[in-house]
Design a protein around this motif. Structure first.
Motif, PDB file in Angstrom:
ATOM      1  N   LEU A  60      44.685  30.715  35.549  1.00  0.00           N
ATOM      2  CA  LEU A  60      44.562  32.154  35.525  1.00  0.00           C
ATOM      3  C   LEU A  60      45.144  32.911  36.620  1.00  0.00           C
ATOM      4  O   LEU A  60      45.762  33.969  36.432  1.00  0.00           O
ATOM      5  CB  LEU A  60      42.894  32.417  35.783  1.00  0.00           C
ATOM      6  CG  LEU A  60      42.433  34.035  35.732  1.00  0.00           C
ATOM      7  CD1 LEU A  60      42.531  34.255  34.209  1.00  0.00           C
ATOM      8  CD2 LEU A  60      40.972  34.033  35.931  1.00  0.00           C
ATOM      9  N   ALA A  61      45.201  32.071  37.920  1.00  0.00           N
ATOM     10  CA  ALA A  61      46.167  32.699  38.812  1.00  0.00           C
ATOM     11  C   ALA A  61      47.594  32.619  38.523  1.00  0.00           C
ATOM     12  O   ALA A  61      48.204  33.835  38.842  1.00  0.00           O
ATOM     13  CB  ALA A  61      45.713  32.042  40.254  1.00  0.00           C
ATOM     14  N   LEU A  62      47.973  31.717  37.831  1.00  0.00           N
ATOM     15  CA  LEU A  62      49.318  31.744  37.316  1.00  0.00           C
ATOM     16  C   LEU A  62      49.735  32.687  36.356  1.00  0.00           C
ATOM     17  O   LEU A  62      50.878  33.116  36.162  1.00  0.00           O
ATOM     18  CB  LEU A  62      49.717  30.244  36.740  1.00  0.00           C
ATOM     19  CG  LEU A  62      49.593  29.040  37.777  1.00  0.00           C
ATOM     20  CD1 LEU A  62      49.993  27.825  36.949  1.00  0.00           C
ATOM     21  CD2 LEU A  62      50.659  29.273  38.928  1.00  0.00           C
ATOM     22  N   ALA A  63      48.744  33.126  35.597  1.00  0.00           N
ATOM     23  CA  ALA A  63      48.944  34.161  34.702  1.00  0.00           C
ATOM     24  C   ALA A  63      48.931  35.573  35.275  1.00  0.00           C
ATOM     25  O   ALA A  63      49.753  36.422  34.739  1.00  0.00           O
ATOM     26  CB  ALA A  63      47.932  34.032  33.389  1.00  0.00           C
ATOM     27  N   ALA A  64      48.124  35.699  36.227  1.00  0.00           N
ATOM     28  CA  ALA A  64      47.956  37.122  36.627  1.00  0.00           C
ATOM     29  C   ALA A  64      49.352  37.655  37.605  1.00  0.00           C
ATOM     30  O   ALA A  64      49.631  38.719  37.302  1.00  0.00           O
ATOM     31  CB  ALA A  64      46.688  37.181  37.724  1.00  0.00           C
ATOM     32  N   VAL A  65      49.818  36.745  38.160  1.00  0.00           N
ATOM     33  CA  VAL A  65      50.831  37.137  39.059  1.00  0.00           C
ATOM     34  C   VAL A  65      52.048  37.688  38.462  1.00  0.00           C
ATOM     35  O   VAL A  65      52.955  38.944  38.177  1.00  0.00           O
ATOM     36  CB  VAL A  65      51.360  36.135  40.174  1.00  0.00           C
ATOM     37  CG1 VAL A  65      52.831  36.731  40.936  1.00  0.00           C
ATOM     38  CG2 VAL A  65      50.056  35.772  41.017  1.00  0.00           C
ATOM     39  N   PRO A  66      52.680  36.915  37.241  1.00  0.00           N
ATOM     40  CA  PRO A  66      53.807  37.336  36.425  1.00  0.00           C
ATOM     41  C   PRO A  66      53.234  38.468  35.342  1.00  0.00           C
ATOM     42  O   PRO A  66      54.164  39.267  35.153  1.00  0.00           O
ATOM     43  CB  PRO A  66      54.161  35.876  35.714  1.00  0.00           C
ATOM     44  CG  PRO A  66      53.158  35.300  35.676  1.00  0.00           C
ATOM     45  CD  PRO A  66      52.265  35.427  37.227  1.00  0.00           C
ATOM     46  N   LEU A  67      52.281  38.315  35.263  1.00  0.00           N
ATOM     47  CA  LEU A  67      51.714  39.652  34.344  1.00  0.00           C
ATOM     48  C   LEU A  67      52.069  41.002  35.278  1.00  0.00           C
ATOM     49  O   LEU A  67      52.445  42.083  34.487  1.00  0.00           O
ATOM     50  CB  LEU A  67      50.349  39.592  33.750  1.00  0.00           C
ATOM     51  CG  LEU A  67      49.564  40.668  33.115  1.00  0.00           C
ATOM     52  CD1 LEU A  67      50.414  40.819  31.724  1.00  0.00           C
ATOM     53  CD2 LEU A  67      48.200  40.401  32.809  1.00  0.00           C
ATOM     54  N   LEU A  68      51.411  41.070  36.454  1.00  0.00           N
ATOM     55  CA  LEU A  68      51.543  42.341  37.113  1.00  0.00           C
ATOM     56  C   LEU A  68      52.785  42.773  37.450  1.00  0.00           C
ATOM     57  O   LEU A  68      53.317  43.854  37.128  1.00  0.00           O
ATOM     58  CB  LEU A  68      50.748  42.095  38.541  1.00  0.00           C
ATOM     59  CG  LEU A  68      49.173  42.010  38.360  1.00  0.00           C
ATOM     60  CD1 LEU A  68      48.424  41.605  39.698  1.00  0.00           C
ATOM     61  CD2 LEU A  68      48.677  43.436  37.644  1.00  0.00           C
ATOM     62  N   ILE A  69      53.712  41.592  37.923  1.00  0.00           N
ATOM     63  CA  ILE A  69      55.032  42.055  38.283  1.00  0.00           C
ATOM     64  C   ILE A  69      55.904  42.347  36.853  1.00  0.00           C
ATOM     65  O   ILE A  69      56.570  43.365  37.094  1.00  0.00           O
ATOM     66  CB  ILE A  69      55.830  40.604  38.917  1.00  0.00           C
ATOM     67  CG1 ILE A  69      55.061  40.346  40.256  1.00  0.00           C
ATOM     68  CG2 ILE A  69      57.242  40.948  39.141  1.00  0.00           C
ATOM     69  CD1 ILE A  69      55.529  39.141  40.824  1.00  0.00           C
ATOM     70  N   ALA A  70      55.951  41.667  36.019  1.00  0.00           N
ATOM     71  CA  ALA A  70      56.397  42.168  34.549  1.00  0.00           C
ATOM     72  C   ALA A  70      56.256  43.241  34.142  1.00  0.00           C
ATOM     73  O   ALA A  70      56.976  43.817  33.566  1.00  0.00           O
ATOM     74  CB  ALA A  70      56.550  40.927  33.800  1.00  0.00           C
ATOM     75  N   GLY A  71      54.808  43.243  33.953  1.00  0.00           N
ATOM     76  CA  GLY A  71      54.175  44.680  33.702  1.00  0.00           C
ATOM     77  C   GLY A  71      54.682  45.815  34.076  1.00  0.00           C
ATOM     78  O   GLY A  71      54.936  46.937  33.671  1.00  0.00           O
TER      79      GLY A  71
END
Length: 337
Positions: A59-70
């Protein structure tokens, strides 16, 4: 390794083999405290903490790139207002000692606006940002696949679905229940800073702000309960009972998550040594702890729903028999064969 009794699929049983016929009757008859205690045993002996940690990492690995890429893709697409709202919300949620690190990650290495031609965010290729979103989706899919494994062990199911079926279902849950859960979390956890960011960027009036503050709580709670109920229904590899039998587990998950998130927020703000210990990594540590709280809350709700169904079928003790107390269940103990 799970050492819990398998939960009978009561949807396949005839009515005369069931101890009671509805969830509310079961709760009243056996008592909520008794079920919570037995559910905690099922969670423990089903190795719930280990599966919660694995889920939390993904879940943490998903949250970080999601915020940056979004943020980056919103800026590249010309939606500078959306990008700015997301960036301000993330910065408002991050602990003060890690603001600089978070701002560099979300906005880029320079403080310029995301839509400026010289901004590092604008210079990032859309292909790279798209790959970041795919990475986030893949990590979230892996998280929900791990949730299936944890749910199966808590229910006493030893094998997961086949690889393709397991990850296809996890991807579908990511796009449906996962999206609903993320929206509910956003409304409840980040609702206030998100509303402040929208007001500042889009010049919201006081009426719109008041409506937002009132509406976001019930809508967020409904989204969370619906999302968690869907996860309890479709994640385990078994035929689940009706939604009323899963509602108690979903309610426990939401309440445990709210309590855990609130305590974490108070601890990060009040504990003087937390920010000093981790410095610019405070936000990362807070994210990891919060993700672990989320995993524990989800699997705890699954454990309660499983035990509620087990009690319905007459299985009160969630543990497998271990007559000689050597830590090996009787049916797998070579010394008892």
């Amino acid at each position: 390794m799970s050492s819990v009794r398998p939960v009978p699929e009561t949807s396949l049983m005839s009515g005369d083999r069931l101890s009671v016929d509805d969830a509310a009757h079961t709760l009243r008859r056996y008592g909520l405290v008794h079920l919570l205690r037995a559910g905690a045993l099922r969670f423990r002996y089903g190795d719930g903490f280990s599966h919660a940690r694995a889920f939390a990492l993904q879940l943490a690995l998903a949250a970080v790139p999601l915020l940056i890429a979004g943020v980056g893709l919103a800026a590249s697409a010309g939606a500078e207002g959306v990008s700015e709202v997301v960036a301000r919300t993330v910065l408002a949620l991050s602990p003060g000692t890690s603001d600089e690190l978070v701002e560099q990650a979300v906005r880029g290495d320079a403080p310029s606006r995301a839509g400026d031609d010289d901004s590092p965010v604008a210079e990032r290729g859309e292909l790279v940002l798209g790959l970041g979103l795919l990475t986030a989706f893949g990590a979230a899919t892996s998280a929900f696949a791990q949730l299936e494994r944890g749910a199966n062990r808590i229910y006493g199911t030893e094998r997961d679905r086949r690889f393709v079926a397991k990850y296809a279902r996890a991807a579908l849950l990511t796009g449906t229940a996962g999206a609903a859960m993320a929206a509910g979390l956003l409304l409840i956890v980040a609702g206030e800073p998100f509303g402040d960011a929208v007001r500042e960027v889009y010049r919201w009036g006081p009426v719109a702000e008041t409506v937002w503050d009132v509406v976001r709580w019930p809508v967020g709670l409904v989204l969370l309960v619906v999302a968690v109920t869907a996860l309890l229904r479709f994640a385990p590899r078994r035929r689940q009972p009706g939604p009323s039998w899963l509602a108690a587990g979903a309610a426990v998950t939401v309440l445990a998550w709210l309590a855990g998130s609130g305590l974490l927020a108070v601890y990060v703000v009040v504990a003087e040594g937390f920010g000093e210990t981790y410095g610019p990594l405070t936000a990362v540590m807070a994210l990891l702890i919060w993700a672990n709280v989320t995993g524990v809350a989800l699997l705890a709700g699954i454990a309660l729903a499983a035990q509620l169904e087990a009690v319905r079928a007459g299985e009160d003790d969630p543990r497998l028999p271990d007559s000689d107390d050597d830590g090996i269940p009787d049916h797998t103990d070579p010394g008892r064969r």
